[in-house]
Enzyme design. Structure first.
Site, PDB file in Angstrom:
ATOM      1  N   HIS A  45       0.852  -1.203   0.000  1.00 43.23           N
ATOM      2  CA  HIS A  45       0.000   0.000   0.000  1.00 43.23           C
ATOM      3  C   HIS A  45       0.882   1.245   0.000  1.00 43.23           C
ATOM      4  O   HIS A  45       1.354   1.704   1.036  1.00 43.23           O
ATOM      5  CB  HIS A  45      -0.923  -0.004   1.228  1.00 43.23           C
ATOM      6  N   ASP A  62       1.443   9.263  -6.006  1.00 38.27           N
ATOM      7  CA  ASP A  62       1.409  10.721  -5.834  1.00 38.27           C
ATOM      8  C   ASP A  62       1.674  11.143  -4.396  1.00 38.27           C
ATOM      9  O   ASP A  62       1.676  12.347  -4.090  1.00 38.27           O
ATOM     10  CB  ASP A  62       0.079  11.301  -6.323  1.00 38.27           C
ATOM     11  N   GLY A  78     -10.373   7.574  -2.071  1.00 38.22           N
ATOM     12  CA  GLY A  78     -11.255   8.718  -1.872  1.00 38.22           C
ATOM     13  C   GLY A  78     -12.144   8.520  -0.661  1.00 38.22           C
ATOM     14  O   GLY A  78     -11.986   7.556   0.102  1.00 38.22           O
ATOM     15  N   GLU A  90     -10.652   2.960   7.319  1.00 34.37           N
ATOM     16  CA  GLU A  90      -9.653   3.983   7.646  1.00 34.37           C
ATOM     17  C   GLU A  90     -10.378   5.136   8.328  1.00 34.37           C
ATOM     18  O   GLU A  90     -10.266   5.336   9.527  1.00 34.37           O
ATOM     19  CB  GLU A  90      -8.937   4.472   6.383  1.00 34.37           C
ATOM     20  N   ASP A 139       1.868   3.959   2.872  1.00 34.32           N
ATOM     21  CA  ASP A 139       0.788   4.814   2.387  1.00 34.32           C
ATOM     22  C   ASP A 139       1.356   5.941   1.526  1.00 34.32           C
ATOM     23  O   ASP A 139       1.259   5.897   0.320  1.00 34.32           O
ATOM     24  CB  ASP A 139      -0.066   5.356   3.546  1.00 34.32           C
TER      25      ASP A 139
END
Length: 358
Positions: free
Chosen positions: A19, A23, A181, A211, A296
């Protein structure tokens, strides 16, 4: 004598990452150079050290909303295929230098189309960069395999396009589909045609769930989007009592060994937990959940795979057994052909840990 369990030793250990957002992992120097190339004037700092510090501080606000605002800058400088390819190449090189032998890196290609780049070209640029970076890393003696996960944004309506790209590029390095998102208000079965397309093609998928939202989000990801893995998934701990008693969803996730792509530093930054010590990663691992440890967003969190594993091991009192277990779990959960998984396990991961423990 086993090597001490510290950052130097963990850096040498073969690691698997499931994960990581493309970006969210740019080099600060690259952000500055790409911004200069396109005349982007909104960066909050003008030198690499200050810019890196700004990203970490802005992301460290305890607010997921503020955390996500930092991506406006990285995405803004990634609107040309050549920029995307550069960022992907550097990502592969940076992970390889950190001792990662297999990584799945995700990106929402729709976010790379604001200046007119066709979504297919954006995907091709990602794959081109990973191929170049992996080849360079192998030449430098740090081989890495990078698989691409394509994200559809929950709040947008391009799921079908992204699902189609996953299926069409599955032989070129795209290994699966993700939903990213806002979890709240945008269920993972909002576009059933995309899920049906993935189902028909037997395409792999992981879904951000558990999350910002709780166990209902996890159930929706499993049942609505047929998720094989949970992106984060840590809110499953909401159903884990102090004495280890499990609620029905937690029991289901444990019994099915649904892989949890846990990113502890990121969860602390976004306010899900007040500190690493308060984070449930250690408790979930101890109870036998299929915990994996992930970055992440390496730029925003100021972390590497090495630093994250080192901090979690120190905080949770882990030994080499635990670090090897989460690594092997991640490899078992990777969207890889079985023969490649077996090769990495037998020829790379287990020998690497055996050398550190000798």
């Amino acid at each position: 004598m086993p090597a001490p369990l510290n950052a130097d030793s963990i850096r040498r250990a073969p690691k698997v990452l499931l994960h990581d957002h493309l970006d969210g992992g740019l080099r600060p120097q690259t952000v500055l150079e790409l911004a200069d190339e396109v005349g982007y004037r909104d960066l909050p700092a003008g030198d690499p050290e200050a810019l890196g510090r700004w990203f970490r501080q802005a992301a460290d606000s305890g607010s997921l909303v503020r955390y996500l605002e930092t991506f406006a800058h990285t995405v803004a400088v990634m609107q040309r295929p050549e920029a995307v390819s550069r960022v992907s190449r550097e990502c592969a090189l940076d992970l390889a230098a950190d001792g990662v032998v297999y990584a799945e890196v995700r990106m929402a290609p729709e976010l790379l189309t604001a200046q007119g780049t066709p979504i297919e070209e954006a995907v091709e640029a990602i794959l081109d960069g990973f191929a170049k970076g992996s080849a360079e890393a192998a030449g430098a003696g740090t081989p890495i395999t990078v698989g691409t996960l394509l994200c559809a944004m929950r709040q947008a309506d391009r799921w079908d396009e992204v699902a189609d790209l996953v299926v069409r590029h599955r032989d070129d390095g795209v290994v699966g589909f993700d939903l990213a998102g806002p979890e709240i208000g945008f269920p993972p079965d909002r576009h059933p045609s995309a899920i049906a397309l993935l189902d028909r093609a037997g395409a792999h998928r992981t879904v951000h769930a558990g999350e910002a939202a709780g166990v209902d989000s996890i159930v929706a990801a499993l049942d609505g989007a047929h998720a094989e893995r949970l992106g984060h998934g840590v809110r499953i701990a909401d159903e884990v009592a102090e004495d280890g008693t499990l609620g029905p969803v937690a029991q289901r996730v444990l019994d099915a060994q649904v892989p949890l792509e846990v990113a502890p530093s990121s969860n602390v930054q976004t306010g899900a937990y007040p500190s690493l010590a308060a984070h449930p990663v250690g408790r979930l691992h101890r109870l036998g959940f299929a915990v994996t440890v992930n970055t992440d967003n390496r730029l925003m969190s100021g972390v590497s795979v090495t630093s994250e594993l080192t901090d979690v091991a120190r905080t949770c009192g882990w030994g080499w057994d635990d670090v090897q277990t989460v690594t092997e779990r991640a490899l078992a959960a990777a969207f890889l052909p079985e023969e490649e998984r077996a090769r990495l396990l037998a020829d790379v991961v287990r020998p690497g840990y055996a050398a550190l423990r000798a």
